[in-house]
Design a protein around this motif. Structure first.
Motif, PDB file in Angstrom:
ATOM      1  N   GLN A   5      12.782  47.477 -34.861  1.00 28.93           N
ATOM      2  CA  GLN A   5      11.602  48.277 -34.562  1.00 28.93           C
ATOM      3  C   GLN A   5      11.509  48.480 -33.056  1.00 28.93           C
ATOM      4  OE1 GLN A   5       7.956  46.521 -35.860  1.00 28.93           O
ATOM      5  NE2 GLN A   5       7.208  48.413 -36.738  1.00 28.93           N
ATOM      6  N   TRP A   6      10.794  49.538 -32.671  1.00 30.12           N
ATOM      7  CA  TRP A   6      10.560  49.760 -31.246  1.00 30.12           C
ATOM      8  C   TRP A   6       9.776  48.584 -30.663  1.00 30.12           C
ATOM      9  CZ3 TRP A   6       8.343  55.316 -32.147  1.00 30.12           C
ATOM     10  CH2 TRP A   6       9.401  56.213 -32.320  1.00 30.12           C
ATOM     11  N   LEU A  27       0.713  49.249 -29.495  1.00 31.24           N
ATOM     12  CA  LEU A  27       1.469  50.246 -30.253  1.00 31.24           C
ATOM     13  C   LEU A  27       2.958  50.000 -30.061  1.00 31.24           C
ATOM     14  CD1 LEU A  27       2.617  52.210 -27.831  1.00 31.24           C
ATOM     15  CD2 LEU A  27       0.375  53.227 -27.989  1.00 31.24           C
ATOM     16  N   HIS A  28       3.766  50.688 -30.854  1.00 30.85           N
ATOM     17  CA  HIS A  28       5.220  50.637 -30.691  1.00 30.85           C
ATOM     18  C   HIS A  28       5.709  51.924 -30.045  1.00 30.85           C
ATOM     19  CE1 HIS A  28       4.650  47.644 -33.956  1.00 30.85           C
ATOM     20  NE2 HIS A  28       5.615  47.015 -33.307  1.00 30.85           N
ATOM     21  N   PRO A  30       9.549  53.544 -27.880  1.00 29.42           N
ATOM     22  CA  PRO A  30      10.902  53.217 -27.419  1.00 29.42           C
ATOM     23  C   PRO A  30      10.967  52.948 -25.913  1.00 29.42           C
ATOM     24  CG  PRO A  30      10.734  55.563 -27.916  1.00 29.42           C
ATOM     25  CD  PRO A  30       9.464  54.924 -28.373  1.00 29.42           C
ATOM     26  N   ASP A  31      10.066  53.536 -25.134  1.00 28.38           N
ATOM     27  CA  ASP A  31      10.076  53.316 -23.682  1.00 28.38           C
ATOM     28  C   ASP A  31       8.683  53.609 -23.120  1.00 28.38           C
ATOM     29  OD1 ASP A  31       9.877  56.172 -23.306  1.00 28.38           O
ATOM     30  OD2 ASP A  31      12.024  56.263 -23.735  1.00 28.38           O
ATOM     31  N   ALA A  33       7.482  55.924 -21.071  1.00 30.00           N
ATOM     32  CA  ALA A  33       6.968  57.296 -21.106  1.00 30.00           C
ATOM     33  C   ALA A  33       6.423  57.644 -22.486  1.00 30.00           C
ATOM     34  CB  ALA A  33       8.085  58.280 -20.710  1.00 30.00           C
ATOM     35  N   MET A  34       7.149  57.242 -23.530  1.00 26.93           N
ATOM     36  CA  MET A  34       6.672  57.539 -24.874  1.00 26.93           C
ATOM     37  C   MET A  34       5.475  56.658 -25.235  1.00 26.93           C
ATOM     38  SD  MET A  34       8.396  60.122 -25.758  1.00 26.93           S
ATOM     39  CE  MET A  34       7.510  60.308 -27.280  1.00 26.93           C
ATOM     40  N   ARG A  37       2.440  58.398 -24.049  1.00 31.13           N
ATOM     41  CA  ARG A  37       2.103  59.544 -24.898  1.00 31.13           C
ATOM     42  C   ARG A  37       1.519  59.086 -26.228  1.00 31.13           C
ATOM     43  NH1 ARG A  37       5.639  60.717 -21.252  1.00 31.13           N
ATOM     44  NH2 ARG A  37       5.780  62.833 -20.412  1.00 31.13           N
ATOM     45  N   ASN A  38       2.115  58.053 -26.790  1.00 30.79           N
ATOM     46  CA  ASN A  38       1.569  57.532 -28.040  1.00 30.79           C
ATOM     47  C   ASN A  38       0.164  56.977 -27.839  1.00 30.79           C
ATOM     48  OD1 ASN A  38       3.937  58.198 -29.301  1.00 30.79           O
ATOM     49  ND2 ASN A  38       4.751  56.108 -29.329  1.00 30.79           N
ATOM     50  N   ARG A  40      -1.990  58.035 -25.723  1.00 25.19           N
ATOM     51  CA  ARG A  40      -2.877  59.203 -25.637  1.00 25.19           C
ATOM     52  C   ARG A  40      -3.280  59.658 -27.044  1.00 25.19           C
ATOM     53  NH1 ARG A  40      -2.515  64.668 -27.685  1.00 25.19           N
ATOM     54  NH2 ARG A  40      -3.303  66.129 -26.143  1.00 25.19           N
ATOM     55  N   ASP A  41      -2.307  59.656 -27.969  1.00 25.66           N
ATOM     56  CA  ASP A  41      -2.607  60.108 -29.327  1.00 25.66           C
ATOM     57  C   ASP A  41      -3.443  59.110 -30.105  1.00 25.66           C
ATOM     58  OD1 ASP A  41      -1.425  62.576 -29.307  1.00 25.66           O
ATOM     59  OD2 ASP A  41       0.545  61.804 -29.816  1.00 25.66           O
ATOM     60  N   LEU A  42      -3.178  57.821 -29.880  1.00 24.60           N
ATOM     61  CA  LEU A  42      -3.830  56.806 -30.710  1.00 24.60           C
ATOM     62  C   LEU A  42      -5.190  56.377 -30.174  1.00 24.60           C
ATOM     63  CD1 LEU A  42      -0.710  54.610 -31.456  1.00 24.60           C
ATOM     64  CD2 LEU A  42      -2.031  55.873 -33.148  1.00 24.60           C
ATOM     65  N   ARG A  45      -8.093  60.146 -28.309  1.00 27.32           N
ATOM     66  CA  ARG A  45      -8.268  61.433 -28.990  1.00 27.32           C
ATOM     67  C   ARG A  45      -9.691  61.953 -28.867  1.00 27.32           C
ATOM     68  NH1 ARG A  45      -6.728  61.209 -34.948  1.00 27.32           N
ATOM     69  NH2 ARG A  45      -7.052  63.421 -34.727  1.00 27.32           N
TER      70      ARG A  45
END
Lengths: 95, 250
Positions: A5-6, A27-28, A30-31, A33-34, A37-38, A40-42, A45
């Motif tokens: 898993q990430w 959250l999970h 991969p790096d 930067a992501m 972004r994740n 921001r979404d989680l 919102r």
């Protein structure tokens, strides 16, 4: 998903200018930067924040629940650490 | 002129609607929960823009059709979306390539449309351009990671870019309707957007160590209602509830 898993990231959000970042969850990703972004979404919102920090969860050193007594209990009986313990002398209104 | 405007609004609105429906198919199916939420967010952004555009199209048309009538009661030949958005999702790489190509186009289109004389359309685009910027970022980040990732992810990402590239030409195809609206100041001629699109997409492909496909075959027809067979299946699923239970409400 199969395989590994990430990595886990801890997310800190500053709700408004002037306030500190507070921990909101994890959250999970991969790096880094992501992870941002994740986050921001989680977690933002619904306009919850103006700034986001993400930190690799493995980089966080936490106090152990086993050490709770040694860490926190001694503070309980030291009321003189609170400003309300002291009487304000008369004639010194600005203390 | 307002018939032209209706047709044009359907083009933009159907692009957004069909893209939303395709992204929605990923729900609970992406590699990680976090990406599920990201794609669902993007789908909802697209759906929100589709609702605004279709509602406006229905009002301009003046035949009493609201957003639901336009979304759920038209057949495939009446849809005006580009072919790119109706193509099946394929694997995750294919979906990300599609997201990159579409959102780069929408970002430029919405940006440029802020200045059109149709104030209502301009206001919608001003709202949607920030959303598109985020969609573009998501598509670009994943294209770079998969392209410059493992041998397998690179192979899949390149295959996706190669397969979808021909369909991007339709985004910038101009016709008489576009020219009439452009001359009236009511819409942006899409042909003017391709240079900006290339200078958005090409650096992403380069960073992803992907080859930029050669321009050649350029399938089109979506703007005239001539679609691939994939759209009919998509519409069947999207419209079945409304057609079986007209006016159904939550």
């Amino acid at each position: 998903m199969t395989g590994e898993q990430w990595p886990l990231w801890e997310v800190f959000v500053r709700p408004r200018r002037g306030l500190s970042h507070g921990h909101v969850g994890s959250l999970h990703a991969p790096d880094a930067a992501m992870a941002l972004r994740n986050a921001r979404d989680l977690y933002t919102r619904r306009q919850e924040g103006v700034s986001i920090w993400v930190v690799p969860a493995e980089q966080i050193s936490a106090s152990s629940p086993d050490e709770k007594d040694a860490f926190f209990d001694p503070a309980a009986d030291k009321v003189y650490r609170y400003p309300t313990f002291y009487d304000v002398p008369e004639g010194a209104p600005h203390i | 002129m307002s018939a032209d405007q209706v047709d044009y609004l359907l083009r933009l609105g159907d692009d957004a609607l069909v893209a939303a429906q395709r992204l929605g198919e990923w729900y609970a199916g992406t590699p990680e929960m976090e990406q599920d939420v990201a794609l669902a967010n993007i789908a909802l952004d697209q759906l929100g823009m589709a609702r605004l555009l279709l509602t406006y199209a229905g009002e301009l048309e003046g035949k009493g059709r609201d957003e639901d009538a336009l979304a759920f009661l038209r057949d495939d030949r009446e849809f005006r979306n580009c072919l790119l958005v109706e193509l099946p999702n394929g694997d995750f790489a294919m979906t990300m390539a599609k997201l990159l190509f579409l959102s780069a186009y929408q970002r430029l289109l919405y940006d440029a449309s802020i200045g059109v004389a149709d104030e209502r359309l301009a206001a919608m685009c001003a709202k949607a351009r920030k959303e598109s910027a985020y969609h573009l970022d998501n598509g670009a980040q994943w294209t770079i990671r998969l392209g410059d990732g493992t041998d397998e992810s690179h192979r899949r990402m390149q295959a996706a870019v190669d397969e979808l590239w021909p369909y991007t030409h339709e985004l910038f195809a101009s016709d008489e309707l576009c020219q009439r609206l452009d001359e009236a100041g009511l819409a942006v001629n899409p042909a003017t957007l391709r240079d900006g699109w290339l200078s958005t997409v090409e650096p992403v492909l380069a960073e992803a160590t992907l080859e930029r496909p050669a321009d050649g075959w350029a399938p089109e027809g979506g703007r005239r209602g001539v679609h691939t067979e994939h759209l009919s299946y998509l519409l069947a699923e999207m419209q079945v509830l409304h057609r079986a239970h007209p006016g159904a409400k939550w």
